[in-house]
Design a protein around this motif. Structure first.
Motif, mmCIF file in Angstrom:
data_model
loop_
_atom_site.group_PDB
_atom_site.id
_atom_site.type_symbol
_atom_site.label_atom_id
_atom_site.label_comp_id
_atom_site.label_asym_id
_atom_site.label_seq_id
_atom_site.Cartn_x
_atom_site.Cartn_y
_atom_site.Cartn_z
ATOM 1 N N LEU A 72 -26.273 -35.836 47.614
ATOM 2 C CA LEU A 72 -27.419 -35.321 46.863
ATOM 3 C C LEU A 72 -26.929 -34.598 45.615
ATOM 4 N N LEU A 73 -27.442 -35.009 44.454
ATOM 5 C CA LEU A 73 -27.047 -34.421 43.179
ATOM 6 C C LEU A 73 -28.294 -33.911 42.460
ATOM 7 N N TYR A 74 -28.316 -32.608 42.193
ATOM 8 C CA TYR A 74 -29.419 -31.973 41.487
ATOM 9 C C TYR A 74 -28.952 -31.558 40.088
ATOM 10 N N ARG A 75 -29.800 -31.761 39.120
ATOM 11 C CA ARG A 75 -29.499 -31.302 37.752
ATOM 12 C C ARG A 75 -30.491 -30.235 37.329
ATOM 13 N N TRP A 76 -29.935 -29.087 36.929
ATOM 14 C CA TRP A 76 -30.722 -27.957 36.429
ATOM 15 C C TRP A 76 -30.473 -27.913 34.925
ATOM 16 N N VAL A 77 -31.450 -28.339 34.140
ATOM 17 C CA VAL A 77 -31.252 -28.468 32.700
ATOM 18 C C VAL A 77 -31.141 -27.088 32.064
ATOM 19 N N GLY A 78 -30.089 -26.916 31.243
ATOM 20 C CA GLY A 78 -29.849 -25.634 30.596
ATOM 21 C C GLY A 78 -30.587 -25.473 29.283
ATOM 22 N N GLN A 79 -30.430 -24.294 28.688
ATOM 23 C CA GLN A 79 -31.119 -23.973 27.443
ATOM 24 C C GLN A 79 -30.486 -24.655 26.239
ATOM 25 N N ALA A 84 -21.067 -28.334 31.570
ATOM 26 C CA ALA A 84 -21.902 -28.130 32.753
ATOM 27 C C ALA A 84 -21.099 -27.476 33.875
ATOM 28 N N ALA A 85 -21.765 -26.663 34.661
ATOM 29 C CA ALA A 85 -21.175 -26.087 35.873
ATOM 30 C C ALA A 85 -21.606 -26.923 37.067
ATOM 31 N N VAL A 86 -20.736 -26.964 38.076
ATOM 32 C CA VAL A 86 -21.032 -27.696 39.307
ATOM 33 C C VAL A 86 -20.819 -26.761 40.489
ATOM 34 N N LEU A 87 -21.869 -26.531 41.250
ATOM 35 C CA LEU A 87 -21.790 -25.758 42.492
ATOM 36 C C LEU A 87 -21.930 -26.757 43.625
ATOM 37 N N MET A 88 -20.933 -26.815 44.486
ATOM 38 C CA MET A 88 -20.912 -27.911 45.445
ATOM 39 C C MET A 88 -20.577 -27.444 46.858
ATOM 40 N N HIS A 150 -26.309 -23.372 30.175
ATOM 41 C CA HIS A 150 -25.933 -24.784 30.119
ATOM 42 C C HIS A 150 -26.351 -25.450 31.423
ATOM 43 N N ASP A 151 -26.284 -26.762 31.444
ATOM 44 C CA ASP A 151 -26.669 -27.488 32.649
ATOM 45 C C ASP A 151 -25.867 -27.012 33.860
ATOM 46 N N VAL A 152 -26.537 -26.970 34.997
ATOM 47 C CA VAL A 152 -25.894 -26.685 36.281
ATOM 48 C C VAL A 152 -26.234 -27.820 37.234
ATOM 49 N N VAL A 181 -17.633 -31.439 32.083
ATOM 50 C CA VAL A 181 -17.683 -30.535 33.234
ATOM 51 C C VAL A 181 -16.760 -29.348 32.981
ATOM 52 N N GLY A 182 -17.274 -28.156 33.182
ATOM 53 C CA GLY A 182 -16.483 -26.938 33.044
ATOM 54 C C GLY A 182 -16.215 -26.309 34.396
ATOM 55 N N PHE A 183 -16.915 -25.238 34.694
ATOM 56 C CA PHE A 183 -16.727 -24.476 35.935
ATOM 57 C C PHE A 183 -17.183 -25.289 37.138
ATOM 58 N N VAL A 184 -16.318 -25.385 38.155
ATOM 59 C CA VAL A 184 -16.647 -26.070 39.411
ATOM 60 C C VAL A 184 -16.291 -25.146 40.566
ATOM 61 N N LEU A 185 -17.211 -24.997 41.503
ATOM 62 C CA LEU A 185 -16.946 -24.167 42.683
ATOM 63 C C LEU A 185 -17.328 -24.926 43.936
ATOM 64 N N ASP A 186 -16.359 -25.017 44.858
ATOM 65 C CA ASP A 186 -16.556 -25.702 46.134
ATOM 66 C C ASP A 186 -16.127 -24.759 47.249
#
Length: 455
Positions: A72-79, A84-88, A150-152, A181-186
């Motif tokens: 499942l991939l959700y996109r939160w559009v940024g300002q 983009a950040a990825v929280l996974m 930015h997008d998350v 892709v910038g910040f990624v947290l898993d």
């Protein structure tokens, strides 16, 4: 501290509902055989449907697509445009039966009172607990009208415990779309105590790399026959000798730059002579390597490549000599080494041309992410806000995560589960009686609320 946030009771109820959905990873039934194609995916469909019902604001504000069947991939559009950040997290779990469990693994029962409440169940720590903290924080922010700079992306993998194809497909998809892709947290490190002797403060260990996860097969093929007239060295005996040789010749222990920094960072909070040694890790490198190699299984895994024999196969009848004997070695390769170097060392240790060493699946260690800069500071500040007394330090993760797929596109990939975990609780990962303290789940939600607000 007992939570007094009225939202937490509802959050706990949602986590319990998700744990009760048995999203068990398809597992190999034999060496080299995977049953994913014939798996029952209905629990995964039920999980995705439950998210739509439990988190309406997310599904109203964010777009969702399904990748590789069930990720499942959700996109939160940024300002505004930007990395983009990825929280996974992943929502598949390893198998469990009721046998040996204090509470059934998919019952999501809660025991204890107040600050001692414990939630039992497969996936509490690995990894539905993390997935739910992300969802809870994102739901609150979306409902309040928050828009990130930015997008998350929120990514929930479906096969982390097996092949990781979901995360791999997402990385390919984002690259195809030109997403930076910038910040990624898993998932990964956690808030732990008693990591080092004389260090009494809690330590928040953040994985900035992870060891390579590679499986090798050892195969012996030779003449069979009746078990009443065995040769001096049967196929199974030859295989057993090879396993003993590998076990008796451990890989060399080394202190890499990440581990050295961890020792200095954590050791600064120690006492007495050990503080002096820890804070001068570069001077006491041989001593520290020797100590870590013997102190515990966890510290030994930090300083060397490890080998575990996980599967054995041989013979079709009790009275017939096996014509083929095979073992699977699960190897976690230390940073600084490679799959090919590891294969050659296994062959040298076995020293038997009749034992064939082959690669079943291969991953080199992940590149080391930045241990300073805006992204690291963002994560460290968010951890400190949730756990004010914890010391934040980088480390090399010994287990594999889906985040390794993002190491090809980002230098700021981090691995941290925002929970306090005792050594006993960490020992329940992939084992019986997996559980987490309810209060640390609530703190994990506060962590992600603070992190999302800073994005």
């Amino acid at each position: 501290m007992i939570s007094d946030d009225p939202r937490d009771a509802d959050a706990l109820a949602r986590l319990r509902e998700l744990i009760r959905i048995p999203t068990v990873s398809p597992l190999a039934t034999g060496i080299g055989e995977n049953t994913e194609a014939s798996a029952d995916w209905s629990p995964f469909d039920a999980f995705a449907a439950a998210l739509e019902r439990l988190y309406p604001a997310i599904h109203r504000v964010l777009s969702r697509e399904v990748v590789a069947g069930h990720t499942l991939l959700y996109r939160w559009v940024g300002q505004e445009p930007g990395a983009a950040a990825v929280l996974m997290a992943h929502y598949d779990v390893v198998p469990a039966t009721d046998e040996g469990w204090t509470h059934p693994p998919f019952a999501a029962e809660v025991s204890g009172e107040g600050a001692d409440r414990v939630l039992w169940g497969r996936g509490t720590l690995d990894n539905k607990g993390s997935a739910t903290t992300i969802l809870e924080a994102a739901e609150s922010a979306a409902a309040a009208g928050f828009t990130p700079r930015h997008d998350v992306y929120l990514l929930f993998g479906h096969d982390e415990e097996t092949a990781g194809t979901g995360a791999e497909a997402v990385v390919a998809l984002l690259r195809e779309r030109g997403v930076t892709v910038g910040f990624v947290l898993d998932e990964g490190g956690a808030v732990v105590e008693k990591l080092f002797p004389t260090v009494d403060v809690p330590i928040a260990v953040v994985g900035v790399s992870e060891k390579g996860t590679t499986s090798f097969t050892l195969t012996v093929e030779q003449q069979g026959g009746h078990a009443s007239t065995p040769p001096r060295l049967t196929a199974t005996a030859r295989l057993a000798r090879a396993i003993v040789r590998v076990t008796d010749r451990p890989f060399r222990a080394r202190l890499n730059a990440v581990t050295e920094r961890m020792i200095r960072t954590v050791g600064a909070h120690g006492r007495g002579p050990l503080k002096f040694v820890f804070t001068r890790a570069n001077l006491f490198r041989p001593l520290l390597v020797a100590v870590f190699a013997r102190m515990s299984d966890e510290t030994a895994a930090i300083v060397r490549t490890t080998v575990a024999v996980t599967q054995l196969s041989a013979g079709l009848a009790a009275n017939a000599l096996a014509e083929r004997a095979q073992a699977v070695l699960n190897v976690r390769i230390a940073i600084g080494s490679t799959v090919e170097q590891t294969r050659r060392q296994l062959e040298r240790a076995i020293a038997d041309p009749l034992v064939r060493v082959e690669i079943l699946s291969a991953n080199d260690p992940a590149p080391v992410s930045r241990m300073d800069g805006p992204e690291w500071n963002l994560l460290a500040e968010s951890i400190t806000a949730a756990y004010p007394t914890a010391v934040v330090t980088p480390y090399v993760q010994t287990s594999a995560t889906d985040s390794r797929q993002f190491s090809r596109v980002s230098r700021t990939v981090y691995r941290f589960s925002p929970f306090e975990m005792s050594a006993e609780e960490r020992g329940t990962l992939h084992a019986k009686n997996e559980r987490m303290h309810v209060q640390t789940f609530f703190t994990g939600i506060r962590f992600y609320e603070g992190l999302i607000a800073r994005l």
